[in-house]
Design an enzyme around this catalytic site. Structure first.
Site, mmCIF file in Angstrom:
data_model
loop_
_atom_site.group_PDB
_atom_site.id
_atom_site.type_symbol
_atom_site.label_atom_id
_atom_site.label_comp_id
_atom_site.label_asym_id
_atom_site.label_seq_id
_atom_site.Cartn_x
_atom_site.Cartn_y
_atom_site.Cartn_z
ATOM 1 N N SER A 105 0.994 -1.190 -0.107
ATOM 2 C CA SER A 105 0.311 0.190 0.022
ATOM 3 C C SER A 105 0.720 0.941 -0.196
ATOM 4 O O SER A 105 1.832 1.433 -0.621
ATOM 5 C CB SER A 105 -0.910 -0.507 1.044
ATOM 6 O OG SER A 105 -1.558 1.139 1.148
ATOM 7 N N ASP A 201 -9.919 -4.534 -4.371
ATOM 8 C CA ASP A 201 -9.761 -3.818 -3.892
ATOM 9 C C ASP A 201 -10.589 -2.113 -3.836
ATOM 10 O O ASP A 201 -10.969 -2.027 -4.837
ATOM 11 C CB ASP A 201 -8.296 -3.121 -4.155
ATOM 12 C CG ASP A 201 -7.333 -2.551 -3.259
ATOM 13 O OD1 ASP A 201 -7.823 -1.401 -2.065
ATOM 14 O OD2 ASP A 201 -6.163 -2.382 -3.040
ATOM 15 N N HIS A 231 -7.793 -4.552 -0.278
ATOM 16 C CA HIS A 231 -6.799 -4.413 -0.522
ATOM 17 C C HIS A 231 -5.662 -5.354 0.270
ATOM 18 O O HIS A 231 -4.520 -5.416 -0.240
ATOM 19 C CB HIS A 231 -7.006 -3.459 -0.037
ATOM 20 C CG HIS A 231 -5.774 -2.189 0.862
ATOM 21 N ND1 HIS A 231 -5.142 -1.692 -0.345
ATOM 22 C CD2 HIS A 231 -5.436 -1.597 1.494
ATOM 23 C CE1 HIS A 231 -4.739 -1.371 -0.465
ATOM 24 N NE2 HIS A 231 -3.966 -1.094 0.903
#
Length: 256
Positions: A105, A201, A231
């Site tokens: 991320s 996601d 995610h």
């Protein structure tokens, strides 16, 4: 149950702060894991990757940015520039030789910034739902005028999160993020890059990985899409994919 083989937690003094980390000695190319926004180094992916690297005898480092986990500092005082300097300090002082940088991320942004700062030492990159430019593309661009005015006038804005307490978005985070945007031009990196992304996601669109691939200067870039992945990509099958990807990249580097 305590893992008696786990690497002990230590701290690194940096810019008046203490950065918590865990390091496993081993061979190079080593692996360094960079976590996400409000995440810490005890997450599923970081711990599983440490275990995988230990089983291979590969050097491994995981750490917490300032304001995250057990590192010092307040999260609200952080920024992309600050956290990227944390990542670079850990990279410079706790790793040796070529490294494969794994970023999850926001860690995918840190991963790219680290590689741009130390291209001679970064042997490869593996991004998991990588989120470069998220402060501009996924926060600022989604705020309405009222929220933007609140953020700019008061310096902070609380927004609901699916991962616990509301997230504080600060004016510092947004404005500093603009100094580190990467997807507006070519990203001059030529090392092998592997990008993993779940198509379900809800936080970082999977097309962000496509944008990264298009911007990277090198040709050895592969995207793996997980159709039912979210995610976090932290299910058993997702962890297996991550470890397999890391192993294949390490094996390729050692034979090239």
């Amino acid at each position: 149950m305590t893992d008696l083989n786990a690497s002990p937690e230590n701290t690194l003094a940096h810019e008046g702060a203490t950065i918590a980390y865990r390091r496993t000695e081993g061979s190079t190319p080593g692996v360094i894991f960079m976590g996400g926004f409000k995440s810490d180094m005890t997450g599923t992916k970081a711990v599983a990757l440490e275990s995988f690297c230990r089983s291979r005898g590969t050097a491994f480092v995981r750490f917490d940015y300032q304001g995250h986990g057990t590192s010092s500092g307040r999260f609200e005082e952080g920024s992309i520039g600050l956290w990227s300097r944390d990542a670079l300090a850990v990279f410079d002082r706790l790793t040796e030789g070529p490294q494969v940088v794994v970023g999850s991320s926001m860690g995918g942004w840190m991963m790219l910034l680290t590689a741009l700062a130390r291209p001679e030492r970064v042997a490869g990159l593996i991004g998991i739902a990588s989120a470069p430019d998220f402060t501009e593309d996924l926060i600022w661009s989604t705020l309405d005028e009222t929220d933007r005015a609140t953020l700019m006038e008061t310096g902070a804005l609380l927004k609901p999160s699916d991962y616990g307490d509301p997230y504080p978005y600060t004016r510092r985070l947004i404005e500093d993020g603009r100094d580190h945007l990467l997807l507006r031009g070519t990203i001059p990196l030529a090392c092998p890059v592997r990008l993993l992304h779940g198509m379900r996601d809800a936080d970082v669109p999977w097309r962000t990985s496509q944008r990264i691939a298009e911007r990277l200067a090198g040709d050895d870039v592969r995207i793996t899409l997980v159709k039912d992945g979210d995610h976090r990509l932290s299910r058993d099958q997702d962890i297996a994919l991550l470890c397999r990807t890391v192993g294949e990249l390490l094996d390729g580097l050692k034979t090239s």
